[in-house]
Write a protein that holds these residues in place. Structure first.
Motif, PDB file in Angstrom:
ATOM      1  N   LEU A  83     -46.867 -14.677  32.286  1.00  0.00           N
ATOM      2  CA  LEU A  83     -48.189 -14.175  31.908  1.00  0.00           C
ATOM      3  C   LEU A  83     -49.315 -14.902  32.632  1.00  0.00           C
ATOM      4  O   LEU A  83     -50.385 -14.330  32.844  1.00  0.00           O
ATOM      5  N   HIS A  84     -49.087 -16.134  33.018  1.00  0.00           N
ATOM      6  CA  HIS A  84     -50.159 -16.907  33.650  1.00  0.00           C
ATOM      7  C   HIS A  84     -50.009 -17.010  35.167  1.00  0.00           C
ATOM      8  O   HIS A  84     -50.728 -17.763  35.808  1.00  0.00           O
ATOM      9  N   ASP A  85     -49.105 -16.238  35.721  1.00  0.00           N
ATOM     10  CA  ASP A  85     -49.002 -16.131  37.172  1.00  0.00           C
ATOM     11  C   ASP A  85     -50.132 -15.190  37.620  1.00  0.00           C
ATOM     12  O   ASP A  85     -50.280 -14.095  37.092  1.00  0.00           O
ATOM     13  N   ARG A  86     -50.898 -15.607  38.592  1.00  0.00           N
ATOM     14  CA  ARG A  86     -52.057 -14.816  39.041  1.00  0.00           C
ATOM     15  C   ARG A  86     -51.666 -13.412  39.491  1.00  0.00           C
ATOM     16  O   ARG A  86     -52.459 -12.482  39.388  1.00  0.00           O
ATOM     17  N   ARG A  87     -50.447 -13.262  39.982  1.00  0.00           N
ATOM     18  CA  ARG A  87     -49.997 -11.931  40.399  1.00  0.00           C
ATOM     19  C   ARG A  87     -49.835 -10.987  39.214  1.00  0.00           C
ATOM     20  O   ARG A  87     -49.799  -9.773  39.388  1.00  0.00           O
ATOM     21  N   ASN A  88     -49.738 -11.539  38.023  1.00  0.00           N
ATOM     22  CA  ASN A  88     -49.485 -10.733  36.823  1.00  0.00           C
ATOM     23  C   ASN A  88     -50.714 -10.610  35.933  1.00  0.00           C
ATOM     24  O   ASN A  88     -50.587 -10.359  34.735  1.00  0.00           O
ATOM     25  N   GLU A  89     -51.886 -10.747  36.512  1.00  0.00           N
ATOM     26  CA  GLU A  89     -53.123 -10.713  35.723  1.00  0.00           C
ATOM     27  C   GLU A  89     -53.259  -9.421  34.923  1.00  0.00           C
ATOM     28  O   GLU A  89     -53.667  -9.433  33.769  1.00  0.00           O
ATOM     29  N   LYS A  90     -52.865  -8.282  35.523  1.00  0.00           N
ATOM     30  CA  LYS A  90     -52.990  -7.012  34.787  1.00  0.00           C
ATOM     31  C   LYS A  90     -52.061  -6.993  33.571  1.00  0.00           C
ATOM     32  O   LYS A  90     -52.383  -6.406  32.546  1.00  0.00           O
ATOM     33  N   TYR A  91     -50.906  -7.678  33.669  1.00  0.00           N
ATOM     34  CA  TYR A  91     -49.991  -7.727  32.529  1.00  0.00           C
ATOM     35  C   TYR A  91     -50.508  -8.684  31.455  1.00  0.00           C
ATOM     36  O   TYR A  91     -50.318  -8.444  30.265  1.00  0.00           O
ATOM     37  N   LEU A  92     -51.151  -9.751  31.875  1.00  0.00           N
ATOM     38  CA  LEU A  92     -51.772 -10.651  30.905  1.00  0.00           C
ATOM     39  C   LEU A  92     -52.846  -9.907  30.123  1.00  0.00           C
ATOM     40  O   LEU A  92     -52.928 -10.026  28.900  1.00  0.00           O
ATOM     41  N   LYS A  93     -53.654  -9.109  30.808  1.00  0.00           N
ATOM     42  CA  LYS A  93     -54.697  -8.323  30.125  1.00  0.00           C
ATOM     43  C   LYS A  93     -54.076  -7.338  29.135  1.00  0.00           C
ATOM     44  O   LYS A  93     -54.565  -7.184  28.017  1.00  0.00           O
ATOM     45  N   LYS A  94     -52.999  -6.679  29.545  1.00  0.00           N
ATOM     46  CA  LYS A  94     -52.317  -5.741  28.646  1.00  0.00           C
ATOM     47  C   LYS A  94     -51.712  -6.481  27.449  1.00  0.00           C
ATOM     48  O   LYS A  94     -51.768  -6.010  26.316  1.00  0.00           O
ATOM     49  N   TYR A  95     -51.122  -7.626  27.722  1.00  0.00           N
ATOM     50  CA  TYR A  95     -50.547  -8.441  26.656  1.00  0.00           C
ATOM     51  C   TYR A  95     -51.630  -8.829  25.651  1.00  0.00           C
ATOM     52  O   TYR A  95     -51.457  -8.664  24.444  1.00  0.00           O
ATOM     53  N   LEU A  96     -52.745  -9.355  26.141  1.00  0.00           N
ATOM     54  CA  LEU A  96     -53.829  -9.801  25.259  1.00  0.00           C
ATOM     55  C   LEU A  96     -54.426  -8.634  24.481  1.00  0.00           C
ATOM     56  O   LEU A  96     -54.739  -8.766  23.296  1.00  0.00           O
ATOM     57  N   SER A  97     -54.563  -7.497  25.136  1.00  0.00           N
ATOM     58  CA  SER A  97     -55.076  -6.305  24.462  1.00  0.00           C
ATOM     59  C   SER A  97     -54.126  -5.865  23.347  1.00  0.00           C
ATOM     60  O   SER A  97     -54.552  -5.546  22.232  1.00  0.00           O
ATOM     61  N   THR A  98     -52.838  -5.865  23.645  1.00  0.00           N
ATOM     62  CA  THR A  98     -51.832  -5.495  22.644  1.00  0.00           C
ATOM     63  C   THR A  98     -51.833  -6.489  21.493  1.00  0.00           C
ATOM     64  O   THR A  98     -51.788  -6.091  20.323  1.00  0.00           O
ATOM     65  N   ALA A  99     -51.894  -7.777  21.809  1.00  0.00           N
ATOM     66  CA  ALA A  99     -51.889  -8.807  20.767  1.00  0.00           C
ATOM     67  C   ALA A  99     -53.096  -8.647  19.849  1.00  0.00           C
ATOM     68  O   ALA A  99     -52.976  -8.749  18.624  1.00  0.00           O
ATOM     69  N   GLU A 100     -54.259  -8.375  20.433  1.00  0.00           N
ATOM     70  CA  GLU A 100     -55.464  -8.189  19.614  1.00  0.00           C
ATOM     71  C   GLU A 100     -55.337  -6.954  18.728  1.00  0.00           C
ATOM     72  O   GLU A 100     -55.659  -6.987  17.541  1.00  0.00           O
ATOM     73  N   GLU A 101     -54.836  -5.859  19.306  1.00  0.00           N
ATOM     74  CA  GLU A 101     -54.647  -4.639  18.527  1.00  0.00           C
ATOM     75  C   GLU A 101     -53.640  -4.865  17.396  1.00  0.00           C
ATOM     76  O   GLU A 101     -53.872  -4.477  16.250  1.00  0.00           O
ATOM     77  N   LEU A 102     -52.525  -5.513  17.721  1.00  0.00           N
ATOM     78  CA  LEU A 102     -51.515  -5.792  16.703  1.00  0.00           C
ATOM     79  C   LEU A 102     -52.071  -6.674  15.595  1.00  0.00           C
ATOM     80  O   LEU A 102     -51.824  -6.418  14.416  1.00  0.00           O
ATOM     81  N   ASN A 103     -52.790  -7.706  15.969  1.00  0.00           N
ATOM     82  CA  ASN A 103     -53.316  -8.615  14.954  1.00  0.00           C
ATOM     83  C   ASN A 103     -54.278  -7.891  14.019  1.00  0.00           C
ATOM     84  O   ASN A 103     -54.250  -8.106  12.810  1.00  0.00           O
ATOM     85  N   ASN A 104     -55.117  -7.022  14.563  1.00  0.00           N
ATOM     86  CA  ASN A 104     -56.015  -6.237  13.710  1.00  0.00           C
ATOM     87  C   ASN A 104     -55.227  -5.317  12.787  1.00  0.00           C
ATOM     88  O   ASN A 104     -55.560  -5.183  11.603  1.00  0.00           O
ATOM     89  N   LYS A 105     -54.178  -4.691  13.308  1.00  0.00           N
ATOM     90  CA  LYS A 105     -53.340  -3.817  12.477  1.00  0.00           C
ATOM     91  C   LYS A 105     -52.620  -4.619  11.385  1.00  0.00           C
ATOM     92  O   LYS A 105     -52.498  -4.168  10.252  1.00  0.00           O
ATOM     93  N   ILE A 106     -52.145  -5.801  11.753  1.00  0.00           N
ATOM     94  CA  ILE A 106     -51.452  -6.644  10.785  1.00  0.00           C
ATOM     95  C   ILE A 106     -52.400  -7.041   9.661  1.00  0.00           C
ATOM     96  O   ILE A 106     -52.049  -6.978   8.487  1.00  0.00           O
ATOM     97  N   VAL A 107     -53.617  -7.431  10.013  1.00  0.00           N
ATOM     98  CA  VAL A 107     -54.606  -7.810   8.997  1.00  0.00           C
ATOM     99  C   VAL A 107     -54.870  -6.638   8.057  1.00  0.00           C
ATOM    100  O   VAL A 107     -54.903  -6.801   6.834  1.00  0.00           O
ATOM    101  N   CYS A 108     -55.035  -5.452   8.610  1.00  0.00           N
ATOM    102  CA  CYS A 108     -55.332  -4.270   7.799  1.00  0.00           C
ATOM    103  C   CYS A 108     -54.169  -3.861   6.897  1.00  0.00           C
ATOM    104  O   CYS A 108     -54.386  -3.261   5.842  1.00  0.00           O
TER     105      CYS A 108
END
Length: 181
Positions: free
Chosen positions: A101-126
């Protein structure tokens, strides 16, 4: 005519109306936590294909206080049995995921990962009151990803568990204490 319209709107197996009524009772929703699972599947797929080529790690900047894992497990009501399973089956893969996730070549996957994690965390809270134990949240998320894929995944299914456990362990999902607290 009104009865026909009512039957069309409320009728059995009427997924278009967002409900499924059988014998005039609502069925249990098998997916209490829904999210856009394609991003995390893409991250996992790329990880599974390129894990051996990971390099150029960038520094991880954590902006919050992470409680000790035992405290986090208590806060989130994660069973000792589930945590032991994470320790025995998933934790040894976390460094590889971190590197990927922290390899510069995988920046787009890090963004997708972080976006998914944020969405999941909001869903989990709800939906947290629907689940007594965090173990059940893991199961609901795994089941949702697999079933939405029609069991047609291009990577080993156990990677889903590993990524969900990683998200939890790194405090990307689940309750945590902020530095200000």
């Amino acid at each position: 005519m009104i009865d026909k319209i009512r039957q069309w709107i409320i009728g059995n197996n009427n997924n278009l109306a967002g409900r499924d009524i059988v014998n005039n009772e609502f069925n249990y929703d098998p997916y209490p936590i829904r999210f856009f699972e394609d991003d995390i599947k893409e991250v996992i797929l790329c990880f599974s294909e390129e894990v051996d080529e990971i390099s150029n790690i960038i520094e991880n900047n954590e902006d919050f206080y992470r409680p000790e894992i035992e405290q986090k497990n208590e806060i989130n009501n994660l069973s000792e049995r589930c945590f032991k399973h994470i320790q025995e089956n998933s934790i040894n893969h976390f460094e590889k995921i971190e590197d990927f996730l922290h390899d510069r070549r995988n920046e787009k996957y890090l963004k997708k990962y972080l976006s998914t994690a944020e969405e999941l965390n909001n869903k989990i809270v709800c939906n947290r009151t629907e689940f007594e134990y965090f173990d059940k949240i893991f199961d609901a998320l795994y089941t949702y990803i697999v079933e939405k894929s029609n069991n047609n995944l291009r990577f080993p299914k156990n990677l889903i568990w590993i990524f969900l456990h990683y998200m939890y362990y790194k405090c990307d999902i689940g309750e945590k204490y902020d530095k200000a607290t």
